[in-house]
Write a protein that holds these residues in place. Structure first.
Motif, mmCIF file in Angstrom:
data_model
loop_
_atom_site.group_PDB
_atom_site.id
_atom_site.type_symbol
_atom_site.label_atom_id
_atom_site.label_comp_id
_atom_site.label_asym_id
_atom_site.label_seq_id
_atom_site.Cartn_x
_atom_site.Cartn_y
_atom_site.Cartn_z
ATOM 1 N N ILE A 4 0.811 -1.210 0.000
ATOM 2 C CA ILE A 4 0.000 0.000 0.000
ATOM 3 C C ILE A 4 0.847 1.263 0.000
ATOM 4 O O ILE A 4 0.313 2.372 0.017
ATOM 5 C CB ILE A 4 -0.951 0.012 1.209
ATOM 6 N N TYR A 5 2.167 1.096 -0.024
ATOM 7 C CA TYR A 5 3.057 2.245 0.059
ATOM 8 C C TYR A 5 3.670 2.572 -1.301
ATOM 9 O O TYR A 5 3.724 1.732 -2.203
ATOM 10 C CB TYR A 5 4.163 1.984 1.088
ATOM 11 N N ARG A 6 4.159 3.800 -1.417
ATOM 12 C CA ARG A 6 4.718 4.256 -2.681
ATOM 13 C C ARG A 6 6.129 3.731 -2.932
ATOM 14 O O ARG A 6 6.591 3.722 -4.079
ATOM 15 C CB ARG A 6 4.699 5.788 -2.722
ATOM 16 N N SER A 7 6.817 3.304 -1.886
ATOM 17 C CA SER A 7 8.162 2.765 -2.026
ATOM 18 C C SER A 7 8.539 2.035 -0.752
ATOM 19 O O SER A 7 7.863 2.157 0.284
ATOM 20 C CB SER A 7 9.181 3.885 -2.296
ATOM 21 N N ARG A 12 9.020 2.137 5.281
ATOM 22 C CA ARG A 12 9.898 2.152 6.453
ATOM 23 C C ARG A 12 9.694 3.426 7.276
ATOM 24 O O ARG A 12 9.623 3.377 8.510
ATOM 25 C CB ARG A 12 11.352 2.030 6.013
ATOM 26 N N ALA A 13 9.563 4.571 6.620
ATOM 27 C CA ALA A 13 9.381 5.839 7.331
ATOM 28 C C ALA A 13 8.083 5.843 8.135
ATOM 29 O O ALA A 13 8.054 6.297 9.285
ATOM 30 C CB ALA A 13 9.400 6.999 6.336
ATOM 31 N N TYR A 18 5.568 5.257 13.375
ATOM 32 C CA TYR A 18 4.478 4.672 14.166
ATOM 33 C C TYR A 18 5.023 4.058 15.445
ATOM 34 O O TYR A 18 4.522 4.342 16.550
ATOM 35 C CB TYR A 18 3.766 3.622 13.319
ATOM 36 N N ARG A 19 6.054 3.262 15.328
ATOM 37 C CA ARG A 19 6.623 2.614 16.517
ATOM 38 C C ARG A 19 7.194 3.653 17.488
ATOM 39 O O ARG A 19 7.095 3.495 18.712
ATOM 40 C CB ARG A 19 7.702 1.622 16.103
ATOM 41 N N THR A 20 7.777 4.714 16.960
ATOM 42 C CA THR A 20 8.310 5.769 17.828
ATOM 43 C C THR A 20 7.206 6.401 18.656
ATOM 44 O O THR A 20 7.344 6.589 19.872
ATOM 45 C CB THR A 20 9.014 6.848 16.983
ATOM 46 N N THR A 200 3.836 12.682 6.734
ATOM 47 C CA THR A 200 4.636 11.593 6.158
ATOM 48 C C THR A 200 3.741 10.444 5.714
ATOM 49 O O THR A 200 3.924 9.883 4.624
ATOM 50 C CB THR A 200 5.662 11.084 7.191
ATOM 51 N N VAL A 201 2.759 10.098 6.540
ATOM 52 C CA VAL A 201 1.824 9.036 6.183
ATOM 53 C C VAL A 201 1.085 9.387 4.896
ATOM 54 O O VAL A 201 0.999 8.577 3.955
ATOM 55 C CB VAL A 201 0.815 8.780 7.329
#
Length: 283
Positions: A4-7, A12-13, A18-20, A200-201
Motif C-alpha cells: 500500500i506504500y509508494r516505495s 519504512r518511514a 508509528y513505533r516511535t 509523512t503518512v
C-alpha cells in the motif's frame, strides 16, 4: 511501489514513525492476531474483566488515533484498538472489498482471538463505516455503537479533494495546506512532530480509490443497539447535516451531535462517548 506504500523507503518511514509514537503513548498490551484476511495488530488497555470496547480508526491512520482517549476510557473499559487492514499500521496490507462480508469475517476472527463475544464499538470515519457494517451484519455482537464523523451515511463531499489536487503542485507547503484543509476547520490545527508524522503518512501510502458504500435507509432502520454519532458541522469530507437527517429519520432512537465550527477532526467527543459507554455499565 510496495504493498500500500509508494516505495520501500516510504513504508519504512511510516512504520518507524508509528513505533516511535507508540513508545511515547500510555503503556498497553500489544498483540498480533491471525485472521482469515491477514494478521491484525491490536493494542489493549484497561481492566481485563471490564466491558470491552473495539476501536476502529479511519483511513490513513492507525491506533494512534485513540492515544488521547486510552487514559480516560481504559479506567472503566477494556479497550482494544485495532489496526485496520490495508491502512498505515502494523496489520496486513490486504484490502478486502468493502461491498462484501469480508470485513465482518475479519472482525469475527479478531473478536474470537481476543476472547470477546460481544462489545461496544467506536469508529472514526472509515472505522465508523466498518463498525456500522459489523453492527448490521452481527447485531448480537455489538452492544453499543459510537460513531465519529462516520463514512457511509451522509453524502460524500469532493470539494476537499479538488482543493487538495490544486495545492499539490506547490510542494511541501501546498500538501500540508491541503491536508489541513481536508480535515478542517478545527480549533486546534495539527502542528509539531505528530503533524509531521501524519504528513509523512499521507505522502507515503496509497489511499483506497474505491468509494465507500452508503448504507440504505432500510439498513439503518435495522440498527437495534444504542447509537451515538458525533460529527463536525462543517465537515468538508462528509455532509454532516445529511448524516444527522438520515439517522434521525431511519434510527430515531439514536443520538446525533454536530459540533459547530468543527470539520473532519472534531474536538470534544471524548467525554460524550465515555458517558455513552458508561451507560452500558449502568444497565
Amino acid at each position: 511501489m510496495t504493498g500500500i506504500y509508494r516505495s520501500v523507503a516510504a513504508r519504512r518511514a511510516v512504520l518507524e514513525g508509528y513505533r516511535t509514537f507508540l513508545e511515547q503513548t500510555e503503556r498497553a498490551d500489544e498483540t498480533t492476531v491471525p485472521t482469515r484476511h491477514g494478521e491484525t495488530f491490536v493494542r489493549s488497555s484497561g481492566p481485563p474483566d471490564a466491558p470491552p470496547v473495539i476501536l476502529l480508526h479511519g483511513a490513513g491512520s492507525n491506533t494512534l488515533a485513540w492515544a488521547a482517549d486510552f487514559p480516560v476510557w481504559s479506567k472503566t473499559h477494556r479497550l482494544h484498538a485495532v489496526d485496520v487492514l490495508g491502512e498505515p499500521g502494523l496489520s496486513a496490507e490486504s484490502r478486502p472489498a468493502l461491498d462484501t462480508a469480508a470485513h465482518a469475517e475479519w472482525l469475527d476472527d479478531v473478536l474470537a482471538a481476543l476472547g470477546v463475544t460481544s462489545a461496544a464499538f467506536a469508529g472514526i470515519s472509515l472505522g465508523g463505516w466498518l463498525a456500522t457494517d459489523y453492527a448490521l451484519r452481527r447485531p448480537e455482537k455489538v452492544t453499543r455503537l459510537a460513531l465519529v464523523v462516520p463514512a457511509g451515511i451522509g453524502r460524500q463531499r469532493y470539494r476537499a479533494l479538488a482543493v487538495s489536487l490544486l495545492l499539490q503542485p506547490f510542494g511541501r507547503p501546498g500538501r500540508r495546506r491541503a491536508m489541513n484543509y481536508a480535515i478542517g476547520p478545527t480549533t486546534t490545527p495539527m502542528a509539531g512532530p505528530f503533524a509531521d508524522y501524519v504528513f509523512t503518512v499521507q505522502r507515503s501510502y496509497q489511499p483506497r480509490l474505491t468509494p465507500v458504500p452508503r448504507f440504505t435507509d432500510a439498513q439503518l432502520r435495522t440498527l437495534i443497539m444504542p447509537v451515538l454519532t458525533i460529527a463536525g458541522a462543517a465537515d468538508r469530507m462528509f455532509d454532516s447535516q445529511d448524516t444527522a437527517t438520515r439517522l434521525h429519520a431511519a434510527a430515531p432512537h439514536s443520538t446525533v451531535t454536530l459540533i459547530p465550527g468543527n470539520g473532519h477532526l472534531p474536538t470534544a467527543y471524548q467525554a460524550p462517548i465515555h458517558t455513552f459507554l458508561m451507560t452500558n455499565l449502568e444497565r
